[in-house]
Design an enzyme around this catalytic site. Structure first.
Site, mmCIF file in Angstrom:
data_model
loop_
_atom_site.group_PDB
_atom_site.id
_atom_site.type_symbol
_atom_site.label_atom_id
_atom_site.label_comp_id
_atom_site.label_asym_id
_atom_site.label_seq_id
_atom_site.Cartn_x
_atom_site.Cartn_y
_atom_site.Cartn_z
ATOM 1 N N SER A 33 1.776 8.086 -1.143
ATOM 2 C CA SER A 33 1.062 7.431 -0.137
ATOM 3 C C SER A 33 2.373 6.202 0.721
ATOM 4 C CB SER A 33 0.071 6.387 -0.301
ATOM 5 O OG SER A 33 -1.159 7.249 -0.908
ATOM 6 N N HIS A 64 -0.144 9.875 4.744
ATOM 7 C CA HIS A 64 0.125 11.237 4.178
ATOM 8 C C HIS A 64 0.191 12.235 5.622
ATOM 9 C CE1 HIS A 64 0.004 10.732 -0.167
ATOM 10 N NE2 HIS A 64 -0.940 9.630 0.437
ATOM 11 N N HIS A 86 -5.650 14.292 -3.074
ATOM 12 C CA HIS A 86 -5.857 13.717 -4.092
ATOM 13 C C HIS A 86 -7.348 14.281 -4.559
ATOM 14 C CE1 HIS A 86 -3.363 10.891 -1.805
ATOM 15 N NE2 HIS A 86 -3.089 10.526 -3.025
ATOM 16 N N TYR A 88 -10.109 12.893 -5.161
ATOM 17 C CA TYR A 88 -11.145 12.187 -4.333
ATOM 18 C C TYR A 88 -11.650 12.611 -3.140
ATOM 19 C CZ TYR A 88 -7.413 9.209 -2.386
ATOM 20 O OH TYR A 88 -6.436 8.819 -1.661
ATOM 21 N N GLU A 89 -10.395 13.315 -2.571
ATOM 22 C CA GLU A 89 -10.745 13.894 -1.235
ATOM 23 C C GLU A 89 -11.761 15.213 -1.174
ATOM 24 O OE1 GLU A 89 -6.970 14.052 1.495
ATOM 25 O OE2 GLU A 89 -6.072 13.255 -0.587
ATOM 26 N N ALA A 116 2.376 5.549 -4.864
ATOM 27 C CA ALA A 116 2.351 4.155 -4.550
ATOM 28 C C ALA A 116 1.159 3.850 -5.814
ATOM 29 C CB ALA A 116 1.757 4.059 -3.170
ATOM 30 N N MET A 217 -4.015 7.156 -8.252
ATOM 31 C CA MET A 217 -4.964 8.046 -8.183
ATOM 32 C C MET A 217 -4.303 9.324 -7.852
ATOM 33 S SD MET A 217 -7.317 5.888 -5.266
ATOM 34 C CE MET A 217 -7.491 4.283 -5.606
ATOM 35 N N SER A 218 -3.097 9.586 -8.707
ATOM 36 C CA SER A 218 -2.340 10.714 -8.143
ATOM 37 C C SER A 218 -1.620 11.340 -9.406
ATOM 38 C CB SER A 218 -1.638 10.802 -7.140
ATOM 39 O OG SER A 218 -0.718 10.221 -7.114
ATOM 40 N N ASN A 241 0.972 -3.078 -4.744
ATOM 41 C CA ASN A 241 0.317 -4.373 -4.784
ATOM 42 C C ASN A 241 0.200 -4.643 -6.276
ATOM 43 O OD1 ASN A 241 -1.419 -1.617 -4.759
ATOM 44 N ND2 ASN A 241 -2.861 -3.225 -5.867
ATOM 45 N N HIS A 253 -5.596 -0.489 1.281
ATOM 46 C CA HIS A 253 -4.912 0.546 1.743
ATOM 47 C C HIS A 253 -3.515 0.258 2.474
ATOM 48 C CE1 HIS A 253 -3.739 4.597 1.693
ATOM 49 N NE2 HIS A 253 -3.700 4.662 3.002
HETATM 50 N N1 HPA Z 1 -4.905 0.932 -7.805
HETATM 51 C C1 HPA Z 1 -5.192 2.335 -7.676
HETATM 52 N N2 HPA Z 1 -4.409 2.942 -6.938
HETATM 53 C C2 HPA Z 1 -3.584 2.332 -6.129
HETATM 54 C C3 HPA Z 1 -3.396 1.173 -6.100
HETATM 55 C C4 HPA Z 1 -4.039 0.181 -7.133
HETATM 56 O O1 HPA Z 1 -4.259 -0.887 -7.061
HETATM 57 N N3 HPA Z 1 -2.385 0.811 -5.215
HETATM 58 C C5 HPA Z 1 -2.092 1.938 -5.001
HETATM 59 N N4 HPA Z 1 -2.588 2.949 -5.330
#
Ligand code: HPA
Length: 279
Positions: A33, A64, A86, A88-89, A116, A217-218, A241, A253
């Site tokens: 991402s 993406h 991903h 979740y998509e 990310a 998440m990947s 983050n 996001h």
């Molecule tokens: N949690 C899960 N997935 C993420 C995060 C997060 O804080 N930041 C970027 N992808």
């Protein structure tokens, strides 16, 4: 698509890619991402849109794009996924693993995977890079494996080993490259969740206790296919983050994409340095 794809279906895709590009990449790169800009660095590139490739999972997420960029970087033939899908998509796990399976058939030997991630380790800050030393496959422990279903023995073993999932020689190379660049590279363990919601403060405290340094998440499904395929893996997380362990700071996001702008130039330098240093 059916839940489990056949060798013939994988071959159909690798044949298509070989008719669209004369490059024969030995290195695959997956961009996470907000990190897609790195694909602009590829020389003599051929572009193949994901939508033109049968069964290829297309990303629906902002940040993406959806194309393969096949060309040269530091005089090495590379196949770059500019954007990834991903779980979740809505794709099934074997579809998430499909691009790496196709890389295997194309002769890719090294996979450079990026993402990310949220920094669970309190010492990590947005914009940091973390070399992935190992992962905790929480989605896999929950039953979601890209290897579920009939094993295609010619592609890899039924029970692949996961020691050294993130290749120790490649990790040494990255550490040397980042020291030469005077770049402060963090190291740690990546935990994979299914998403798409970010974590609760209690989720995050749990992740910290079990030894995670970053969460995302990947990545893990792709790494599992790569190891099954005998492809060596190098993984780097861009910390976008600080995980909200105290429950006071929401995650968005937008901040993930914003951090990508700081992370991309560092990642480009690292990837270029590694490509100059691997045979
Ligand atoms: N949690 C899960 N997935 C993420 C995060 C997060 O804080 N930041 C970027 N992808």
């Amino acid at each position: 698509m059916t839940e489990y794809m056949s060798l013939e279906q994988f071959k159909e895709i690798s044949d298509l890619i070989q008719t669209e590009s004369s490059h024969r990449p030995k290195i695959g790169i997956i961009l996470g991402s907000g990190l897609g800009l790195l694909a602009d660095e590829v020389d003599n590139a051929d572009y193949i849109e994901y939508s033109k490739i049968p069964n290829w999972p297309e990303s629906t997420v902002e940040g993406h794009s959806g194309q393969l960029v096949i060309g040269e970087l530091e005089d090495q033939a590379v196949m770059v996924m500019q954007g990834r899908a991903h779980y979740y998509e809505g794709y099934n796990m074997s579809q998430i693993g499909l691009p790496v399976r196709v890389m295997q058939l194309l002769g890719v030997e090294t996979l450079f995977v990026t993402n990310a991630a949220g920094g669970v380790n309190p010492k990590f800050n947005p914009g940091d890079l973390m070399l992935i030393n190992d992962h905790i496959n929480l989605i896999g422990m929950g039953g979601l494996s890209p290897l579920r279903g009939p094993n295609i023995d010619s592609l890899g073993p039924r029970f692949p080993d996961m020691m050294n999932a993130y290749d120790d020689v490649l990790r040494d190379t990255v550490l040397r490259v980042s020291a030469d660049l005077d770049l402060d590279l963090r190291q740690g363990v990546y935990a994979s969740l299914a998403g798409p919601n970010f974590e609760t403060p209690a989720d995050l405290r749990f992740l910290k206790v079990i030894g995670a340094d970053a969460v995302g998440m990947s990545t893990v499904p792709e790494v599992i296919i790569a190891r099954h395929a005998g492809i060596r893996v190098l993984g780097v997380s861009g910390i976008s983050n600080k995980a909200n362990l105290d429950g006071n700071t929401p995650t968005s996001h937008e901040e993930v994409l914003e951090a990508g702008r700081v992370i991309v130039p560092k990642l480009v330098n690292i990837i270029r340095g590694v490509l100059r240093n691997i045979d």
